[in-house]
Scaffold this active site. Sequence first.
Site, PDB file in Angstrom:
ATOM      1  N   LYS A  73       0.859  -1.181   0.000  1.00 26.65           N
ATOM      2  CA  LYS A  73       0.000   0.000   0.000  1.00 26.65           C
ATOM      3  C   LYS A  73       0.897   1.233   0.000  1.00 26.65           C
ATOM      4  CE  LYS A  73      -3.459  -0.042   2.892  1.00 26.65           C
ATOM      5  NZ  LYS A  73      -4.256   0.073   4.124  1.00 26.65           N
ATOM      6  N   HIS A 105      -1.010  16.437 -13.914  1.00 26.53           N
ATOM      7  CA  HIS A 105      -2.451  16.234 -14.083  1.00 26.53           C
ATOM      8  C   HIS A 105      -2.993  16.987 -15.291  1.00 26.53           C
ATOM      9  CE1 HIS A 105      -2.020  19.761 -11.408  1.00 26.53           C
ATOM     10  NE2 HIS A 105      -3.033  20.225 -12.103  1.00 26.53           N
TER      11      HIS A 105
END
Length: 125
Positions: A73, A105
């Site tokens: 994770k 992004h």
Amino acid sequence: MEPVSRIVKEHVPNYLSNLPVPNSIGGWFRLGVKDWLSMIPLFAVVGGASYATYRLFRPKSPVNPDIKKTDAKVVDSFNIEDLGDKAAFCRCWRSSKFPYCDGAHGKYNKTHGDNVGPLIINKKK
């Protein structure tokens, strides 16, 4: 159940046998409006089945393309006092400075039609 059986055994074969499917490629260009309209249900069923098959078997793209893939994770922890006046954290998983935002992004949003942006943390004044 009998109405369904009757549709499958009688009406569908009759519909398919009465479709104006031409014998050559050039025949498609000579079809009239009425002929094209009679084939709409067939095209809808074939298109729907094709789309459902695509959705079932399409490759799944992970949210995280390549950041800390060996970890079970991805967890990053920060002390709020150490961040300074302002910090921008990546939420698109494309930043080369992950976990900080580097503006990747923008390209991701144009390519995927998305609107993801950074998480910006400002220090209270």
